[in-house]
Design a protein around this motif. Structure first.
Motif, PDB file in Angstrom:
ATOM      1  N   SER A  71       0.791  -1.227   0.000  1.00  0.00           N
ATOM      2  CA  SER A  71       0.000   0.000   0.000  1.00  0.00           C
ATOM      3  C   SER A  71       0.826   1.282   0.000  1.00  0.00           C
ATOM      4  N   MET A  72       2.151   1.152  -0.074  1.00  0.00           N
ATOM      5  CA  MET A  72       2.999   2.349  -0.098  1.00  0.00           C
ATOM      6  C   MET A  72       4.355   2.020  -0.695  1.00  0.00           C
TER       7      MET A  72
ATOM      8  N   ALA B 140      -5.576   9.055   2.721  1.00  0.00           N
ATOM      9  CA  ALA B 140      -4.324   8.317   2.526  1.00  0.00           C
ATOM     10  C   ALA B 140      -3.164   9.045   3.202  1.00  0.00           C
TER      11      ALA B 140
ATOM     12  N   LEU C  56      -0.763   7.754   6.380  1.00  0.00           N
ATOM     13  CA  LEU C  56       0.694   7.689   6.307  1.00  0.00           C
ATOM     14  C   LEU C  56       1.357   8.542   7.383  1.00  0.00           C
TER      15      LEU C  56
ATOM     16  N   SER D 270       0.970   6.648  10.653  1.00  0.00           N
ATOM     17  CA  SER D 270       1.887   5.502  10.684  1.00  0.00           C
ATOM     18  C   SER D 270       3.296   5.954  11.031  1.00  0.00           C
TER      19      SER D 270
ATOM     20  N   ALA E 120       1.653   7.011  -1.539  1.00  0.00           N
ATOM     21  CA  ALA E 120       0.489   6.173  -1.263  1.00  0.00           C
ATOM     22  C   ALA E 120       0.082   5.420  -2.520  1.00  0.00           C
ATOM     23  N   LYS E 121      -0.344   4.167  -2.325  1.00  0.00           N
ATOM     24  CA  LYS E 121      -0.920   3.371  -3.409  1.00  0.00           C
ATOM     25  C   LYS E 121      -2.404   3.172  -3.124  1.00  0.00           C
TER      26      LYS E 121
ATOM     27  N   HIS F  87      -4.180   0.619  -2.734  1.00  0.00           N
ATOM     28  CA  HIS F  87      -4.466  -0.408  -1.725  1.00  0.00           C
ATOM     29  C   HIS F  87      -4.518   0.177  -0.307  1.00  0.00           C
ATOM     30  N   LEU F  88      -3.873   1.321  -0.090  1.00  0.00           N
ATOM     31  CA  LEU F  88      -3.875   1.955   1.231  1.00  0.00           C
ATOM     32  C   LEU F  88      -5.290   2.309   1.673  1.00  0.00           C
TER      33      LEU F  88
ATOM     34  N   SER G  50      -6.984  -0.166   3.830  1.00  0.00           N
ATOM     35  CA  SER G  50      -6.318  -0.460   5.095  1.00  0.00           C
ATOM     36  C   SER G  50      -6.824   0.443   6.203  1.00  0.00           C
TER      37      SER G  50
ATOM     38  N   ALA H  85      -1.534  -0.099   7.965  1.00  0.00           N
ATOM     39  CA  ALA H  85      -0.574   0.831   7.369  1.00  0.00           C
ATOM     40  C   ALA H  85       0.678   0.933   8.231  1.00  0.00           C
TER      41      ALA H  85
ATOM     42  N   GLU I 108       2.819  -2.193   7.779  1.00  0.00           N
ATOM     43  CA  GLU I 108       3.598  -2.147   6.540  1.00  0.00           C
ATOM     44  C   GLU I 108       4.781  -1.204   6.669  1.00  0.00           C
TER      45      GLU I 108
END
Length: 122
Positions: free
Chosen positions: A25-26, A58, A62, A65, A86-87, A89-90, A93, A98, A101
């Protein structure tokens, strides 16, 4: 003390000279810094994430996290500039996933440090 990467030149330097670490996701780009603290830059592109509400969520995930990982960050031998992309998929989550990951990326950075120290000692 919160220090963020803000200028485009700072981001570009990390992209050009830094190490890349991928997760589902990142993507993190990490560059050794001479400063006394870690610095964070976050990107969440329209192409990868979508509308502004999703991009802001997103970026919040991040940032949180990174904040929750301060203990692990402080255990690293060096300070770094971090650019985290960020992707999509994040968005699926929560903050715990997050952070997990990001912790895995931190472990990879720490093992890279250990390898580099091993090479310097030899």
């Amino acid at each position: 003390m919160k220090v963020y990467l803000r200028a485009s030149q700072e981001f570009q330097a990390v992209y050009r000279k830094g190490e890349r670490y991928d997760a589902p996701s990142m993507t993190a780009f990490v560059l050794i810094s001479e400063l006394a603290t870690h610095r964070l830059g976050i990107t969440a592109s329209r192409k990868a994430i979508g509308n502004a509400v999703q991009r802001n969520r997103a970026k919040r995930l991040l940032r949180e996290s990174f904040r929750l990982s301060q203990g692990s960050l402080n255990q690293l031998a060096r300070k770094y500039d971090w650019v985290i992309n960020a992707k999509r998929h994040l968005l699926l989550s929560d903050v715990n996933e997050a952070t997990g990951e990001f912790q895995k990326i931190l472990e990879r950075v720490a093992s890279r440090e250990a390898e580099d120290n091993g090479l310097q000692l030899a």
